[in-house]
Design a protein around this motif. Sequence first.
Motif, PDB file in Angstrom:
ATOM      1  N   MET A   1      26.176  95.497  15.962  1.00  0.00           N
ATOM      2  CA  MET A   1      27.409  96.159  15.702  1.00  0.00           C
ATOM      3  C   MET A   1      27.948  96.430  14.225  1.00  0.00           C
ATOM      4  O   MET A   1      27.799  95.444  13.548  1.00  0.00           O
ATOM      5  CB  MET A   1      28.501  95.575  16.557  1.00  0.00           C
ATOM      6  CG  MET A   1      28.290  95.585  18.076  1.00  0.00           C
ATOM      7  SD  MET A   1      28.028  97.216  18.657  1.00  0.00           S
ATOM      8  CE  MET A   1      27.900  96.823  20.455  1.00  0.00           C
ATOM      9  N   ALA A   2      28.149  97.570  13.928  1.00  0.00           N
ATOM     10  CA  ALA A   2      28.794  97.731  12.547  1.00  0.00           C
ATOM     11  C   ALA A   2      30.136  97.124  12.318  1.00  0.00           C
ATOM     12  O   ALA A   2      30.302  96.575  11.329  1.00  0.00           O
ATOM     13  CB  ALA A   2      28.802  99.149  12.505  1.00  0.00           C
ATOM     14  N   LEU A   3      30.956  97.318  13.308  1.00  0.00           N
ATOM     15  CA  LEU A   3      32.466  96.980  13.126  1.00  0.00           C
ATOM     16  C   LEU A   3      32.785  96.039  14.176  1.00  0.00           C
ATOM     17  O   LEU A   3      32.623  96.424  15.614  1.00  0.00           O
ATOM     18  CB  LEU A   3      33.281  98.199  13.110  1.00  0.00           C
ATOM     19  CG  LEU A   3      34.850  97.696  12.979  1.00  0.00           C
ATOM     20  CD1 LEU A   3      35.315  97.206  11.879  1.00  0.00           C
ATOM     21  CD2 LEU A   3      35.780  98.917  13.175  1.00  0.00           C
ATOM     22  N   SER A   4      33.117  94.830  14.108  1.00  0.00           N
ATOM     23  CA  SER A   4      33.513  93.909  15.040  1.00  0.00           C
ATOM     24  C   SER A   4      34.901  93.176  14.830  1.00  0.00           C
ATOM     25  O   SER A   4      34.930  92.700  13.768  1.00  0.00           O
ATOM     26  CB  SER A   4      32.501  92.779  15.131  1.00  0.00           C
ATOM     27  OG  SER A   4      32.645  91.698  16.199  1.00  0.00           O
ATOM     28  N   LEU A   5      35.866  93.356  16.019  1.00  0.00           N
ATOM     29  CA  LEU A   5      37.026  92.669  16.010  1.00  0.00           C
ATOM     30  C   LEU A   5      36.981  91.774  17.131  1.00  0.00           C
ATOM     31  O   LEU A   5      36.861  92.251  18.247  1.00  0.00           O
ATOM     32  CB  LEU A   5      38.203  93.736  15.926  1.00  0.00           C
ATOM     33  CG  LEU A   5      38.212  94.724  14.866  1.00  0.00           C
ATOM     34  CD1 LEU A   5      37.294  95.854  14.776  1.00  0.00           C
ATOM     35  CD2 LEU A   5      39.612  95.220  15.003  1.00  0.00           C
ATOM     36  N   GLU A   6      37.549  90.580  16.910  1.00  0.00           N
ATOM     37  CA  GLU A   6      37.529  89.471  17.905  1.00  0.00           C
ATOM     38  C   GLU A   6      38.684  88.672  17.932  1.00  0.00           C
ATOM     39  O   GLU A   6      39.142  88.398  16.842  1.00  0.00           O
ATOM     40  CB  GLU A   6      36.542  88.356  17.698  1.00  0.00           C
ATOM     41  CG  GLU A   6      35.016  89.130  17.999  1.00  0.00           C
ATOM     42  CD  GLU A   6      33.746  88.340  18.210  1.00  0.00           C
ATOM     43  OE1 GLU A   6      33.843  86.982  18.069  1.00  0.00           O
ATOM     44  OE2 GLU A   6      32.571  88.746  18.012  1.00  0.00           O
ATOM     45  N   SER A   7      39.185  88.681  19.228  1.00  0.00           N
ATOM     46  CA  SER A   7      40.488  87.566  19.333  1.00  0.00           C
ATOM     47  C   SER A   7      41.649  88.235  18.554  1.00  0.00           C
ATOM     48  O   SER A   7      42.458  87.210  17.731  1.00  0.00           O
ATOM     49  CB  SER A   7      40.348  86.404  19.094  1.00  0.00           C
ATOM     50  OG  SER A   7      39.245  85.671  20.004  1.00  0.00           O
ATOM     51  N   ILE A   8      41.944  89.463  18.624  1.00  0.00           N
ATOM     52  CA  ILE A   8      42.862  90.049  17.399  1.00  0.00           C
ATOM     53  C   ILE A   8      44.249  90.222  18.274  1.00  0.00           C
ATOM     54  O   ILE A   8      44.525  90.364  19.190  1.00  0.00           O
ATOM     55  CB  ILE A   8      42.683  91.514  17.360  1.00  0.00           C
ATOM     56  CG1 ILE A   8      41.141  91.779  16.742  1.00  0.00           C
ATOM     57  CG2 ILE A   8      43.766  92.115  16.090  1.00  0.00           C
ATOM     58  CD1 ILE A   8      41.204  90.802  15.188  1.00  0.00           C
ATOM     59  N   CYS A   9      45.403  89.511  17.612  1.00  0.00           N
ATOM     60  CA  CYS A   9      46.618  89.510  17.808  1.00  0.00           C
ATOM     61  C   CYS A   9      47.482  89.769  16.399  1.00  0.00           C
ATOM     62  O   CYS A   9      47.342  89.248  15.577  1.00  0.00           O
ATOM     63  CB  CYS A   9      47.107  88.110  18.373  1.00  0.00           C
ATOM     64  SG  CYS A   9      48.797  88.181  19.192  1.00  0.00           S
ATOM     65  N   LYS A  10      48.552  90.726  16.719  1.00  0.00           N
ATOM     66  CA  LYS A  10      49.562  91.026  15.819  1.00  0.00           C
ATOM     67  C   LYS A  10      50.725  91.274  16.287  1.00  0.00           C
ATOM     68  O   LYS A  10      51.014  92.106  17.262  1.00  0.00           O
ATOM     69  CB  LYS A  10      48.875  92.080  14.972  1.00  0.00           C
ATOM     70  CG  LYS A  10      50.177  92.950  14.072  1.00  0.00           C
ATOM     71  CD  LYS A  10      50.100  91.807  12.836  1.00  0.00           C
ATOM     72  CE  LYS A  10      51.307  92.316  11.806  1.00  0.00           C
ATOM     73  NZ  LYS A  10      51.354  91.456  10.688  1.00  0.00           N
ATOM     74  N   LYS A  11      51.745  90.289  15.673  1.00  0.00           N
ATOM     75  CA  LYS A  11      52.919  90.430  16.359  1.00  0.00           C
ATOM     76  C   LYS A  11      53.878  90.818  15.135  1.00  0.00           C
ATOM     77  O   LYS A  11      53.921  90.384  14.075  1.00  0.00           O
ATOM     78  CB  LYS A  11      53.543  89.140  16.819  1.00  0.00           C
ATOM     79  CG  LYS A  11      52.793  88.582  18.052  1.00  0.00           C
ATOM     80  CD  LYS A  11      53.297  87.281  18.568  1.00  0.00           C
ATOM     81  CE  LYS A  11      52.359  86.888  19.820  1.00  0.00           C
ATOM     82  NZ  LYS A  11      53.087  85.578  20.321  1.00  0.00           N
ATOM     83  N   TYR A  12      55.069  91.590  15.456  1.00  0.00           N
ATOM     84  CA  TYR A  12      56.303  91.804  14.476  1.00  0.00           C
ATOM     85  C   TYR A  12      57.396  90.985  15.201  1.00  0.00           C
ATOM     86  O   TYR A  12      58.082  91.465  16.181  1.00  0.00           O
ATOM     87  CB  TYR A  12      56.549  92.898  14.566  1.00  0.00           C
ATOM     88  CG  TYR A  12      55.529  93.850  13.726  1.00  0.00           C
ATOM     89  CD1 TYR A  12      55.379  93.522  12.310  1.00  0.00           C
ATOM     90  CD2 TYR A  12      54.663  94.658  14.389  1.00  0.00           C
ATOM     91  CE1 TYR A  12      54.367  94.263  11.528  1.00  0.00           C
ATOM     92  CE2 TYR A  12      53.806  95.490  13.783  1.00  0.00           C
ATOM     93  CZ  TYR A  12      53.581  95.111  12.194  1.00  0.00           C
ATOM     94  OH  TYR A  12      52.449  96.063  11.578  1.00  0.00           O
ATOM     95  N   GLY A  13      57.679  89.729  14.667  1.00  0.00           N
ATOM     96  CA  GLY A  13      58.829  88.833  15.311  1.00  0.00           C
ATOM     97  C   GLY A  13      58.329  88.490  16.655  1.00  0.00           C
ATOM     98  O   GLY A  13      57.094  87.827  16.795  1.00  0.00           O
ATOM     99  N   SER A  14      58.808  88.576  17.818  1.00  0.00           N
ATOM    100  CA  SER A  14      58.691  88.332  18.895  1.00  0.00           C
ATOM    101  C   SER A  14      58.051  89.395  19.754  1.00  0.00           C
ATOM    102  O   SER A  14      57.268  89.293  20.922  1.00  0.00           O
ATOM    103  CB  SER A  14      59.789  88.024  19.992  1.00  0.00           C
ATOM    104  OG  SER A  14      60.641  88.838  19.902  1.00  0.00           O
TER     105      SER A  14
END
Length: 209
Positions: A1-14
């Motif tokens: 795979m060229a691009l791999s994202l794993e276990s991604i999480c992004k929060k702004y505050g809650s």
Amino acid sequence: MALSLESICKKYGSHTVISFQKFQLTDGVYWLKGANGTGKTTLFRIIAGQTPFDGQVSFRNVNLKKQPVSYRSTISYAEAEPQYPGYITGNDLVRYHQQVRRAKLDDVEKLIERFGMSPFMNQAIGGYSSGMLKKLSLICAFIGEIELFLLDEPLITIDKESATELFSLIKEYRVKGCMFLISSHQDIDPDMLSLDGVFMIQNGDIHKC
């Protein structure tokens, strides 16, 4: 795979904006569709290395967190609503990108001509229209030996002629082996640009359309 994202999480505050286990893509041209506020820009900023996040991102086996300099040198991110200091000129901005990315002056001049910006490059950016700012950001995005292009809403505010030129550039760079992620809430005409996949963010997760 060229691009791999794993276990991604992004929060702004809650508030959780992005949360998924795995998203992997081979080389190609991909469209991330959906309305504003679904998390497209947040995802692009994660991939570009411009915002902190939980998880791992790698492109062509180069990990963002472990090899940040090498990773970022291969990626170009054109924002949906570019903002630059109003007192600098268009030439100031493209020369900066040219020097940082060690690009040839002739190649930069050709990009400027293709987007019809030559007459305006010595003007202060503060006097640019929104369409001119968008074209300037696209010119900067294509400067240098970039391998992954993140184009966030590239079709807003630009004229039909510039959109056609953009699609032509994407096709040319794709032949060179470059990869593209394009976000847009506008439809992309398949006759203008052939896509290798279409995705949508729903409830923080990425789904194939």
